[in-house]
Design a protein around this motif. Structure first.
Motif, PDB file in Angstrom:
ATOM      1  N   LEU A  99      -4.782  13.205   0.696  1.00  0.00           N
ATOM      2  CA  LEU A  99      -3.508  12.601   0.304  1.00  0.00           C
ATOM      3  C   LEU A  99      -3.075  13.029  -1.094  1.00  0.00           C
ATOM      4  N   PHE A 100      -4.044  13.335  -1.941  1.00  0.00           N
ATOM      5  CA  PHE A 100      -3.767  13.722  -3.319  1.00  0.00           C
ATOM      6  C   PHE A 100      -4.597  14.956  -3.666  1.00  0.00           C
ATOM      7  N   GLY A 101      -4.258  15.584  -4.779  1.00  0.00           N
ATOM      8  CA  GLY A 101      -5.130  16.588  -5.364  1.00  0.00           C
ATOM      9  C   GLY A 101      -5.007  18.010  -4.869  1.00  0.00           C
ATOM     10  N   LYS A 102      -3.970  18.352  -4.108  1.00  0.00           N
ATOM     11  CA  LYS A 102      -3.873  19.714  -3.588  1.00  0.00           C
ATOM     12  C   LYS A 102      -3.757  20.765  -4.704  1.00  0.00           C
ATOM     13  N   PRO A 103      -2.973  20.560  -5.775  1.00  0.00           N
ATOM     14  CA  PRO A 103      -2.940  21.560  -6.852  1.00  0.00           C
ATOM     15  C   PRO A 103      -4.313  21.790  -7.486  1.00  0.00           C
ATOM     16  N   SER A 104      -5.083  20.712  -7.644  1.00  0.00           N
ATOM     17  CA  SER A 104      -6.425  20.836  -8.208  1.00  0.00           C
ATOM     18  C   SER A 104      -7.346  21.584  -7.249  1.00  0.00           C
ATOM     19  N   PHE A 105      -7.246  21.273  -5.978  1.00  0.00           N
ATOM     20  CA  PHE A 105      -8.021  21.968  -4.946  1.00  0.00           C
ATOM     21  C   PHE A 105      -7.767  23.471  -5.031  1.00  0.00           C
ATOM     22  N   ASP A 106      -6.503  23.860  -5.129  1.00  0.00           N
ATOM     23  CA  ASP A 106      -6.149  25.282  -5.187  1.00  0.00           C
ATOM     24  C   ASP A 106      -6.656  25.932  -6.464  1.00  0.00           C
ATOM     25  N   LEU A 107      -6.577  25.206  -7.589  1.00  0.00           N
ATOM     26  CA  LEU A 107      -7.019  25.766  -8.869  1.00  0.00           C
ATOM     27  C   LEU A 107      -8.532  25.996  -8.875  1.00  0.00           C
ATOM     28  N   VAL A 108      -9.299  25.039  -8.398  1.00  0.00           N
ATOM     29  CA  VAL A 108     -10.759  25.183  -8.356  1.00  0.00           C
ATOM     30  C   VAL A 108     -11.150  26.305  -7.402  1.00  0.00           C
ATOM     31  N   LYS A 109     -10.491  26.367  -6.275  1.00  0.00           N
ATOM     32  CA  LYS A 109     -10.755  27.441  -5.318  1.00  0.00           C
ATOM     33  C   LYS A 109     -10.496  28.804  -5.961  1.00  0.00           C
ATOM     34  N   GLU A 110      -9.401  28.918  -6.707  1.00  0.00           N
ATOM     35  CA  GLU A 110      -9.078  30.167  -7.397  1.00  0.00           C
ATOM     36  C   GLU A 110     -10.140  30.504  -8.447  1.00  0.00           C
ATOM     37  N   HIS A 111     -10.641  29.481  -9.138  1.00  0.00           N
ATOM     38  CA  HIS A 111     -11.678  29.682 -10.149  1.00  0.00           C
ATOM     39  C   HIS A 111     -12.941  30.269  -9.527  1.00  0.00           C
ATOM     40  N   GLN A 136       0.817  -1.209   0.000  1.00  0.00           N
ATOM     41  CA  GLN A 136       0.000   0.000   0.000  1.00  0.00           C
ATOM     42  C   GLN A 136       0.854   1.263   0.000  1.00  0.00           C
ATOM     43  N   TYR A 137       1.968   1.233   0.719  1.00  0.00           N
ATOM     44  CA  TYR A 137       2.776   2.438   0.822  1.00  0.00           C
ATOM     45  C   TYR A 137       3.508   2.722  -0.484  1.00  0.00           C
ATOM     46  N   ASP A 138       4.015   1.674  -1.143  1.00  0.00           N
ATOM     47  CA  ASP A 138       4.598   1.845  -2.470  1.00  0.00           C
ATOM     48  C   ASP A 138       3.552   2.366  -3.445  1.00  0.00           C
ATOM     49  N   PHE A 139       2.314   1.860  -3.285  1.00  0.00           N
ATOM     50  CA  PHE A 139       1.247   2.255  -4.196  1.00  0.00           C
ATOM     51  C   PHE A 139       0.896   3.726  -4.023  1.00  0.00           C
ATOM     52  N   LEU A 140       0.889   4.216  -2.796  1.00  0.00           N
ATOM     53  CA  LEU A 140       0.632   5.634  -2.565  1.00  0.00           C
ATOM     54  C   LEU A 140       1.699   6.487  -3.234  1.00  0.00           C
ATOM     55  N   GLU A 141       2.939   6.080  -3.134  1.00  0.00           N
ATOM     56  CA  GLU A 141       4.021   6.828  -3.781  1.00  0.00           C
ATOM     57  C   GLU A 141       3.877   6.768  -5.304  1.00  0.00           C
ATOM     58  N   HIS A 142       3.495   5.610  -5.811  1.00  0.00           N
ATOM     59  CA  HIS A 142       3.233   5.454  -7.240  1.00  0.00           C
ATOM     60  C   HIS A 142       2.145   6.416  -7.691  1.00  0.00           C
ATOM     61  N   GLN A 147       2.318   9.622 -10.310  1.00  0.00           N
ATOM     62  CA  GLN A 147       1.370   9.746 -11.414  1.00  0.00           C
ATOM     63  C   GLN A 147       0.719  11.121 -11.421  1.00  0.00           C
ATOM     64  N   GLU A 148       0.267  11.555 -10.253  1.00  0.00           N
ATOM     65  CA  GLU A 148      -0.414  12.841 -10.150  1.00  0.00           C
ATOM     66  C   GLU A 148       0.488  13.977 -10.620  1.00  0.00           C
ATOM     67  N   ALA A 149       1.743  13.957 -10.202  1.00  0.00           N
ATOM     68  CA  ALA A 149       2.685  14.999 -10.604  1.00  0.00           C
ATOM     69  C   ALA A 149       2.886  14.998 -12.115  1.00  0.00           C
ATOM     70  N   ALA A 150       2.960  13.801 -12.696  1.00  0.00           N
ATOM     71  CA  ALA A 150       3.148  13.700 -14.139  1.00  0.00           C
ATOM     72  C   ALA A 150       1.929  14.214 -14.896  1.00  0.00           C
ATOM     73  N   HIS A 151       0.739  13.865 -14.426  1.00  0.00           N
ATOM     74  CA  HIS A 151      -0.481  14.307 -15.100  1.00  0.00           C
ATOM     75  C   HIS A 151      -0.688  15.810 -14.953  1.00  0.00           C
ATOM     76  N   TRP A 152      -0.331  16.352 -13.806  1.00  0.00           N
ATOM     77  CA  TRP A 152      -0.461  17.787 -13.601  1.00  0.00           C
ATOM     78  C   TRP A 152       0.452  18.551 -14.569  1.00  0.00           C
ATOM     79  N   SER A 153       1.669  18.089 -14.730  1.00  0.00           N
ATOM     80  CA  SER A 153       2.604  18.770 -15.629  1.00  0.00           C
ATOM     81  C   SER A 153       2.224  18.584 -17.092  1.00  0.00           C
ATOM     82  N   ARG A 154       1.511  17.493 -17.390  1.00  0.00           N
ATOM     83  CA  ARG A 154       1.124  17.219 -18.776  1.00  0.00           C
ATOM     84  C   ARG A 154      -0.100  18.027 -19.185  1.00  0.00           C
ATOM     85  N   ASN A 155      -0.999  18.301 -18.242  1.00  0.00           N
ATOM     86  CA  ASN A 155      -2.194  19.093 -18.520  1.00  0.00           C
ATOM     87  C   ASN A 155      -1.850  20.578 -18.380  1.00  0.00           C
TER      88      ASN A 155
END
Length: 305
Positions: free
Chosen positions: A285-297, A10-16, A20-28
């Motif tokens: 655990l995930f999604g803080k950049p998205s949280f901030d972006l929606v809040k800003e919107h 589970q802990y390796d999976f959380l890091e995985h 992923q989240e960081a990669a998808h954020w930079s790609r979008n």
């Protein structure tokens, strides 16, 4: 038996997932509040052949099997709407059932790959219907990026799946171990927003979250088999349908009035509404950049008004 490198705890999976989240954020990179959608989880079927104790399907009176499936046409409609909005995040074929019980599942994978060539497409399965030929079809022909095989019966299952997957590159599949020798089945157990009362989740773990923001409805969209969008992937009771992606635009669903009402409460850490007031999921655990972006919107909209 040596546990192979494709097995993750589970802990390796959380890091995985964080990677992923960081990669998808930079790609979008599109300058749009819809950039906040990093993951679209798809429930392709209402059937499962297992009754795992940590899942609502353990009790058929709580969550019964139903012979209902997403269609290829529906998947293509959803994929085209995402493509029209330059989605480059993750399509998670997971949901409330066993994907391989959808008779059109390979074609559904193809539909998402056709319209979303830059997205990451992954699938969760218990592997009970998985054969060497099926795995090769999904990964080599249909364009599935990652296949997560969840193992519930014991380490001996690895010998079977090592043979099934021997011709598949190791970076295209992962084992997740959930059998009894692993504490809490290799999972962070939760009560699925109060639907389950038998997993041993303490009430204190629910009350401790009051006052804490939850990021799920800010970065992850959950699409049901019929196109309905639930406000959260943990809403197993289907209490809040905020739109339908077969009928509505992505923006209209993601920023619908019901979704906005829920988000504005969660932004303040207010989990008093159902099912959040019964949910034991941390949600931060995930999604803080998205949280901030929606809040800003929302702040920008208020400033314009």
């Amino acid at each position: 038996m040596k546990i192979p490198t494709v097995a993750v705890d589970q802990y390796d999976f959380l890091e995985h997932r964080r990677n992923q989240e960081a990669a998808h954020w930079s790609r979008n990179t599109k300058d749009s509040p819809l950039r906040s959608i990093l993951t679209v989880e798809i429930n392709t079927t209402e059937l499962c052949n297992r009754t795992c104790v940590f899942c609502p399907r353990h009790d058929p009176e709580v969550f019964p099997n139903r012979n209902l499936h997403m269609t290829v046409k529906g998947a293509a409609t959803i994929a085209k709407e995402l493509a029209n909005n330059d989605f480059k995040g993750k399509i998670s074929l997971s949901g409330f059932g066993e994907n391989l019980l959808n008779p059109q599942f390979p074609e559904i994978v193809s539909a998402f790959r056709e319209y979303l060539p830059d997205a990451t497409i992954e699938c969760n399965t218990n592997g009970d219907r998985l054969t060497k030929e099926y795995a090769e079809d999904l990964i080599s022909l249909r364009g599935l990026d990652i296949l997560y095989i969840n193992l519930y019966d014991g380490i001996e299952q690895m010998e079977h799946f090592d043979e099934v997957m021997k011709d598949i590159p190791q970076d295209r599949y992962k084992y997740r171990m959930h059998w009894g020798d692993f504490e809490k089945h290799g999972l962070i157990l939760n009560n699925r927003s109060g639907v389950m009362d038998w997993v041993g989740v303490e009430e204190s773990s629910v009350t401790a979250l009051q006052g804490k923001p939850c990021h799920y409805p800010f970065y992850k969209m959950f699409v049901d088999w019929n196109g309905d969008v639930l406000f959260c992937s943990n809403d197993w009771g289907r209490e809040h349908v905020v739109g339908n992606l077969l009928q509505d635009s992505l923006y209209d669903v993601w920023f619908s009035k019901p979704m906005t009402k829920i988000r504005k409460k969660l932004m303040k850490g207010d989990r008093s509404m159902s099912p959040c007031n019964k949910c034991s999921v941390d949600g931060s655990l995930f999604g803080k950049p998205s949280f901030d972006l929606v809040k800003e919107h929302y702040e920008n909209i208020n400033n314009r008004d």
